[in-house]
Design an enzyme around this catalytic site. Structure first.
Site, PDB file in Angstrom:
ATOM      1  N   ASP A  89      36.752  32.188  40.114  1.00 61.37           N
ATOM      2  CA  ASP A  89      36.280  31.473  38.924  1.00 61.37           C
ATOM      3  C   ASP A  89      36.253  29.980  39.267  1.00 61.37           C
ATOM      4  O   ASP A  89      36.450  29.587  40.423  1.00 61.37           O
ATOM      5  CB  ASP A  89      37.171  31.790  37.711  1.00 61.37           C
ATOM      6  CG  ASP A  89      38.562  31.183  37.830  1.00 61.37           C
ATOM      7  OD1 ASP A  89      38.914  30.672  38.919  1.00 61.37           O
ATOM      8  OD2 ASP A  89      39.304  31.207  36.832  1.00 61.37           O
ATOM      9  N   GLU A 143      38.465  39.155  29.758  1.00 58.43           N
ATOM     10  CA  GLU A 143      37.573  38.496  30.721  1.00 58.43           C
ATOM     11  C   GLU A 143      36.191  38.251  30.131  1.00 58.43           C
ATOM     12  O   GLU A 143      35.590  37.213  30.371  1.00 58.43           O
ATOM     13  CB  GLU A 143      37.463  39.321  32.018  1.00 58.43           C
ATOM     14  CG  GLU A 143      38.734  39.366  32.840  1.00 58.43           C
ATOM     15  CD  GLU A 143      39.161  38.005  33.372  1.00 58.43           C
ATOM     16  OE1 GLU A 143      38.357  37.052  33.323  1.00 58.43           O
ATOM     17  OE2 GLU A 143      40.323  37.887  33.818  1.00 58.43           O
ATOM     18  N   TYR A 189      32.184  38.181  39.118  1.00 55.99           N
ATOM     19  CA  TYR A 189      33.531  37.707  38.799  1.00 55.99           C
ATOM     20  C   TYR A 189      34.313  38.761  37.998  1.00 55.99           C
ATOM     21  O   TYR A 189      35.450  39.106  38.335  1.00 55.99           O
ATOM     22  CB  TYR A 189      33.473  36.380  38.023  1.00 55.99           C
ATOM     23  CG  TYR A 189      34.787  36.085  37.366  1.00 55.99           C
ATOM     24  CD1 TYR A 189      35.842  35.553  38.109  1.00 55.99           C
ATOM     25  CD2 TYR A 189      35.014  36.415  36.032  1.00 55.99           C
ATOM     26  CE1 TYR A 189      37.078  35.336  37.531  1.00 55.99           C
ATOM     27  CE2 TYR A 189      36.245  36.198  35.447  1.00 55.99           C
ATOM     28  CZ  TYR A 189      37.277  35.666  36.191  1.00 55.99           C
ATOM     29  OH  TYR A 189      38.491  35.480  35.629  1.00 55.99           O
TER      30      TYR A 189
END
Ligand code: SF4
Length: 335
Positions: free
Chosen positions: A113, A12, A95
């Protein structure tokens, strides 16, 4: 289905503002060098920056290392499971915290996202433009998040956005949500989400210095830790100014040493998030290492330039300088 928190976190962070294709080789190299968060925490920051070189947005690499150290030191090598605790770690925002909580730990968390924003804007036919409408899209996404299997749901939403509800030509006829999609019903799917008109990126210009010491070594320096390309290695350069390229006096005045600087042909261009950069190069040679005192920075043999933590723009500059001084860029090597 839960995933390995270390891998979820690493992927990520790497995927922030970077394509999957660009990330894949870096992800593999990081896992090979540092298979656990503890191994990454024990690494030297310089080794991490070197391994990150070329991936861009270098603050991520510094935060990655700081975060690994905190997880190893404060949490005994185990990532915390809640969004709130994850968000206290360096480099982990809204996020990423949600993605780790949902995907690695199966916790109820809404992962939003760009793909999810697009799907939600279309499902609810939201016509207000990004970025101002972002909090509203998040609130709508939260109304869809289930109490269980949040990781699977998050990945399904992101996959739907990436493969079916695509920015251009969404494949509504193949979409499992077409029956409840307001934008598809109104025939406005492709126009959503709307975006506010962006300001033009300015162009900054500057001059970089290629200084050799007479023994095939080049002067490099380290950038300050904060700000753009923080802590990365660079060729010395003038300030990068929007007013235009510096004049000859300014180039001489900002040079690391007094020398007979000569301009190399050509311009090296690079685009950052907020501006375009155009750099030209000047080159000079010193008689020997003694003549280099007072230059600051440090000297690196041409053949070992590839071992430095050089951001992409500096790699471009060095390739250009090598070509213009009659060398083959492949002569440098990366370890
Ligand atoms: Fe996107 Fe079309 Fe599916 Fe709506 S029906 S979510 S616009 S692909």
């Amino acid at each position: 289905m839960a995933g390995d928190p270390y891998r979820v976190w690493l992927s990520e962070i790497m995927l922030q503002q970077t394509t999957v294709a660009a990330v894949i080789p870096y992800f593999g190299r990081f896992l090979e060098a540092w298979p656990t968060v503890g191994a990454l925490a024990a690494a030297e920051l310089d080794a991490v920056l070197r391994a990150w070189a070329g991936l861009g947005y270098y603050a991520r690499a510094r935060n990655l290392h700081a975060c690994a150290r905190e997880v190893a030191g404060r949490f005994g090598g185990r990532f915390p499971e809640t969004e709130a605790a994850l968000r206290e770690l360096p480099g982990i925002g809204l996020y990423t915290a949600a993605a780790i909580a949902a995907i690695a730990f199966g916790r109820p968390a809404t992962v939003v996202d760009g793909n999810v924003e697009r799907v939600v804007a279309r499902l609810f036919a939201v016509t207000e433009p990004l970025p101002a409408v972002r909090p509203h899209l998040r609130a709508l996404a939260e109304t869809l998040t289930p109490d269980r299997d949040c990781g699977d749901f998050a990945q399904a939403m992101m996959d739907l956005g990436a493969t079916v509800c695509t920015p251009r030509r969404p494949r509504c006829l193949a979409c499992p949500l077409v029956g409840v999609c307001a934008a598809a019903a109104a025939g406005i799917a492709e126009s959503l989400p709307r975006r506010a008109v962006k300001a033009e990126r300015p162009t900054r210009r500057g001059v970089a210095y290629w200084l050799e010491d007479g023994e095939e070594a080049v002067l490099l320096r380290r950038r300050v830790d904060t700000g753009l390309l923080g802590g990365m290695i660079e060729l010395p350069s003038t300030e990068w100014a929007v007013q235009g390229a510096p004049d000859a006096d300014s180039v001489a005045g900002q040079a690391p040493v007094r020398a007979a600087w000569r301009a190399l042909p050509g311009t090296v261009r690079h685009t950052f998030t907020h501006f375009h950069l155009e750099l030209t190069l000047v080159a000079a040679g010193l008689a020997g290492p003694g003549a280099a005192s007072g230059a600051g920075g440090f000297w690196v043999p041409v053949a070992r330039l590839g071992e430095q933590a050089l951001p992409s723009v500096m790699q471009k500059l060095i390739r250009h300088a090598l070509a213009e001084t009659g060398r083959d860029a492949r002569a440098t090597r990366k370890t």
